[in-house]
Scaffold this motif. Sequence first.
Motif, PDB file in Angstrom:
ATOM      1  N   GLN A  74     -11.126   0.201   1.291  1.00 39.88           N
ATOM      2  CA  GLN A  74      -9.883  -0.476   1.662  1.00 39.88           C
ATOM      3  C   GLN A  74     -10.054  -1.970   1.370  1.00 39.88           C
ATOM      4  O   GLN A  74     -11.110  -2.552   1.621  1.00 39.88           O
ATOM      5  N   SER A  99      -9.726   8.070   0.108  1.00 49.26           N
ATOM      6  CA  SER A  99      -9.249   7.216   1.205  1.00 49.26           C
ATOM      7  C   SER A  99      -7.731   7.076   1.150  1.00 49.26           C
ATOM      8  O   SER A  99      -7.061   7.087   2.196  1.00 49.26           O
ATOM      9  N   HIS A 107     -14.645   2.428   2.977  1.00 51.97           N
ATOM     10  CA  HIS A 107     -13.629   3.363   2.462  1.00 51.97           C
ATOM     11  C   HIS A 107     -12.930   2.770   1.236  1.00 51.97           C
ATOM     12  O   HIS A 107     -11.963   3.319   0.741  1.00 51.97           O
ATOM     13  N   ILE A 163     -13.991   7.738  -4.172  1.00 50.92           N
ATOM     14  CA  ILE A 163     -13.880   7.312  -2.762  1.00 50.92           C
ATOM     15  C   ILE A 163     -12.493   6.726  -2.492  1.00 50.92           C
ATOM     16  O   ILE A 163     -11.831   7.066  -1.500  1.00 50.92           O
TER      17      ILE A 163
END
Length: 307
Positions: A264, A297, A262, A293
């Motif tokens: 992150q 997210s 994601h 993306i």
Amino acid sequence: MTDPEILIVGAGPAGMTAGIYASRAGHSTLILEKEITGGQLAKTATVENYPGFAEPVNAYDLIQRMETQARRFGCQFQQAEALKLQTSPGGLKVLTTNGTVSPGALIICSGTQPRPLGLENEKELTGRGISYCAICDGPLYQNREVAVVGGGDSALEEAEYLTRFCSRVHLIHRRDQFRAAKVIEQKVRQNPKIILHLSCVVRKINGTERLNGLEIEELKTGNRQLLEVAGLFIYIGLIPNTAWCREVVLVDANGFIITDEHLQAGPPGIFAAGDCRQKTVRQIATAVGDGAIAATSAHDYLTRLAG
Ligand code: NAP
């Protein structure tokens, strides 16, 4: 401006795409950029592998289109450098040259900078014959001989570009095989203005006030040769601009940010996109994919937080 819901650091293709997606999803979005919009893309002339443009597209036009599109959805831009990232139970804080910003979510798109050769004189002669940007400085070398170091896409593309101005371009690469895409290698090999120096390295940069030549060594024979060039363009890879956030996000041994699928980048609410993250393919197409993306997210994260 009041603190944005989503702060994006870096206005290259990844950052601007994140800006388009985040502001289009209805979030107040601010992009910080320390130099000019475009990132590495601003340092190239034309692009021929970005989908949707059958003919080579001017890099400046492509940047302008991305910025206009982000602004159309209300994304704001501000010139400032991110200096430090801090997290606390109260949330995220980014200290910048223009004050502190406390966003709901952060997308790091701070890109990369050119890797120096590390030779004596290199720093002193940067801007005086040594350059890391052919598009910026190439026109200064009209009808002069220059050298390019590197064997990747950047070195070969920019060597080709420099033949528009320069009488001759010496391409110096430490191996006898290129890392660059075959299509650009073919162009370089067919260009009569480009002289290849394979399995060669630069041993010495000559000049005090200005660069006036290079000493190169052929690694297989140990032979040294003097190249009387007026300019040296260095394209030997990239260093990620992540020093400002390394205490908070996860980075690999080279300083590239490690992300999950994601995007992150460690603590909740922090995402990374584009060339500054650990990845194998660094292209405009992959940077814009990352931007989309990461913004999605960040949107999901803020939506979950809002409950
Ligand atoms: P790169 O792909 O990492 O290539 C760096 C080159 O410099 C390699 O040929 C490497 O040699 C050489 N090198 C590294 N350290 C050196 C040293 N100390 N002395 C001499 N040579 C050294 O870097 P890049 O060309 O800047 O490209 C970066 C990324 O952007 C890549 O992913 C590239 O595909 C992408 N990019 C894409 C495009 C495009 O698609 N149009 C254009 C530009 C860049 P070795 O080969 O021996 O390791």
